[in-house]
Design an enzyme around this catalytic site. Structure first.
Site, mmCIF file in Angstrom:
data_model
loop_
_atom_site.group_PDB
_atom_site.id
_atom_site.type_symbol
_atom_site.label_atom_id
_atom_site.label_comp_id
_atom_site.label_asym_id
_atom_site.label_seq_id
_atom_site.Cartn_x
_atom_site.Cartn_y
_atom_site.Cartn_z
ATOM 1 N N ASP A 42 0.788 -1.238 0.000
ATOM 2 C CA ASP A 42 0.000 0.000 0.000
ATOM 3 C C ASP A 42 0.821 1.290 0.000
ATOM 4 O O ASP A 42 1.752 1.448 0.806
ATOM 5 C CB ASP A 42 -0.884 0.060 1.245
ATOM 6 C CG ASP A 42 -1.820 -1.117 1.388
ATOM 7 O OD1 ASP A 42 -1.690 -2.080 0.624
ATOM 8 O OD2 ASP A 42 -2.665 -1.082 2.296
ATOM 9 N N GLU A 50 -11.360 -1.617 3.405
ATOM 10 C CA GLU A 50 -10.002 -1.182 3.693
ATOM 11 C C GLU A 50 -9.709 0.148 2.997
ATOM 12 O O GLU A 50 -10.379 0.549 2.060
ATOM 13 C CB GLU A 50 -8.989 -2.239 3.237
ATOM 14 C CG GLU A 50 -9.019 -3.511 4.048
ATOM 15 C CD GLU A 50 -7.804 -4.381 3.796
ATOM 16 O OE1 GLU A 50 -7.190 -4.828 4.783
ATOM 17 O OE2 GLU A 50 -7.462 -4.627 2.617
#
Length: 484
Positions: free
Chosen positions: A45, A233
């Site tokens: 990420d 998320e």
């Protein structure tokens, strides 16, 4: 709680591993020029994206000691133009009880010459737990910095006692912003629910508010009216061209032939008129490799998105062939966002045009390690194809009417080795496809259809003799290669 973390020399340990594998990585045929990659090991990420003191800052989940991930660090790199990135030492690691199992994803807030970074500290207790309701501790922490590299002591902002009682332990990925004198934090969450004895958890987002960045209270929840995945998320809430946009990654959506084709999805919902999120959900990217995007506003007021060119838990479906060379994954090219026709469009940042480009002649050429861009317009009613690679081993992009298909299957229907197991992805545009723009940076291809209405990202692993481009059926076609 658990063994003490030994981290006094963690920066030196990372540097040593990066230096040990430097020659191996530099000789890897799949390294890119203009995309953020891990110096060694694993990346996922993007975190803390911002422009600070005139310099673009990108942090990322970084596992330098394992090519298969596992967390442990926030990697860091900087840029003046969003294309040429300089790697810095990592800035965060697991060095206190609240984050000893991972310094998870988070965001940056710039205020009064100071950068504030917010992230999730993860703890997984050893034992026989389900790690949904028990065995996991999720905390939200903050650090500050005057230079983007050296961080203050960590401050714990929120812990398990601060979340609603009906939430599971899966609460993470804070995105923080300031609006009208108040600070807001949005968190991805998993709301506990059952259908009889069957678990039926609901993905959602929690929005907290603060007056000082330290004391936070729950402001409201963003919930779907109908179950829309079991966990959300990497949430992001921002305004774009007067529209209220919620970006998030709902896990657990059922796959459809032309929608939700990946194991986990990344998309956005337009909430301007109070719509329930699932009703307006659109995917950011329909390719094989896209997840966990984050946006930020730069000093020129542009809303820029960068995503992870990967998806969690795909080892059973497709692979990244760079693993054999000691590294895995990258981030996407930064993309400028704007709204059009009730949707968010994405285009590569305009800095792409400042590179030194040389146009190729015709519609067929070879390439090496330079970046390639392909610009095409289509003829009404005539299919068009762009092949990257050879007939036996390559990626075929087929466009016809309102349908785009990206496939790693050869003419015999056999999987191409360069796809690492990737097969087919399909997308649709609102009207006929009239234009396609493709960027290739060695082992990544990003396809922007109809000025970014539909985007597809994929990794591609071609050996140098197979690096060919062939375009057929287009009304116009220009192929350009960088001269850097």
């Amino acid at each position: 709680m658990g063994k003490e973390i030994e981290n006094e020399n963690w920066v030196n340990k990372v540097r040593a591993e990066e230096n040990r594998q430097k020659d191996r990585l530099n000789s890897c045929p799949f390294r890119m020029k203009y995309h953020i990659m891990p110096p060694v090991g694993w990346l996922n990420d993007p975190n803390g994206l911002c422009q600070f003191q005139g310099t673009y800052q990108a942090y990322f989940q970084y596992s330098p000691l394992s090519v298969n991930g596992g967390g442990g660090f926030w990697g860091h790199c900087t840029s003046q133009d969003l294309l040429h990135w300089q790697y810095q030492d990592p800035v965060l690691t697991t060095d206190r009880p609240e984050d000893r199992s991972g310094v998870y994803s988070g965001s940056a807030l710039i205020e009064d010459g100071t950068m504030y970074l917010f992230y999730t500290g993860n703890v997984k207790l050893p034992g026989d737990y389900d790690y949904i309701d028990e065995g996991r501790i999720s905390s939200q922490l903050m650090v500050s910095s005057k230079d983007g590299q050296h961080m203050s002591e960590k401050t714990v902002l929120l812990g398990m006692k601060d979340y609603p009682e009906d939430m599971t332990a899966h609460i993470r990925d804070p995105k923080v912003w300031k609006d009208q004198g108040h600070y807001y934090m949005i968190l991805g969450a998993r709301k506990r629910d059952f259908d009889g004895d069957r678990r039926r958890d609901t993905g959602c987002a929690l929005v907290y508010v603060s007056d000082d960045k330290k004391q936070w209270k729950l402001d409201h929840e963003i919930l779907p009216k109908e179950n829309f995945g079991y966990m959300w998320e990497c949430p992001d809430l921002f305004e774009l061209d007067g529209e209220k946009i919620l970006s998030y990654c709902p896990q657990g959506l059922p796959a459809e032939p032309e929608r939700c084709q990946n194991l986990y999805q990344s998309g956005y919902s337009i909430l301007t008129n109070g719509e329930t999120p699932e009703k307006t959900f659109r995917e950011w990217d329909l390719g094989f490799d896209f997840y966990a995007p984050q946006t930020f506003e730069d000093e020129n007021g542009r809303r820029i998105l960068i995503g992870w060119a990967g998806v969690p838990d795909t080892i059973e479906t497709h692979r990244n062939l760079s693993v054999q060379n000691g590294w895995q994954h990258c981030l996407t090219i930064p993309r400028e966002l704007h709204t059009e026709n009730g949707a968010v469009y994405q285009r590569p940042v305009c800095e792409i045009d400042t590179l030194s480009w040389k146009q190729e002649e015709g519609t067929h050429c070879s390439f090496e390690r330079e970046m390639v861009k392909i610009e095409t317009t289509l003829q009404d009613g005539i299919p068009a194809e762009i092949r990257i690679g050879t007939e036996e081993n390559g990626l075929m992009i087929h466009m016809e009417a309102d349908r785009i298909q990206m496939t790693f299957l050869n003419k015999k229907g056999e999987p191409s080795a360069c796809g690492g197991g990737r097969a087919i992805r399909i997308g649709r545009t609102a009207s006929e496809i009239r234009h396609a723009f493709v960027l290739i940076d060695n082992s990544i291809a990003e396809i922007f259809v109809n000025d970014g209405e539909v985007v597809m990202t994929t990794r591609i692993y071609l050996e140098e003799p197979e690096r060919m481009i062939t375009v057929n059926g287009c009304r116009t076609c220009e192929i350009w290669k960088t001269e850097e």
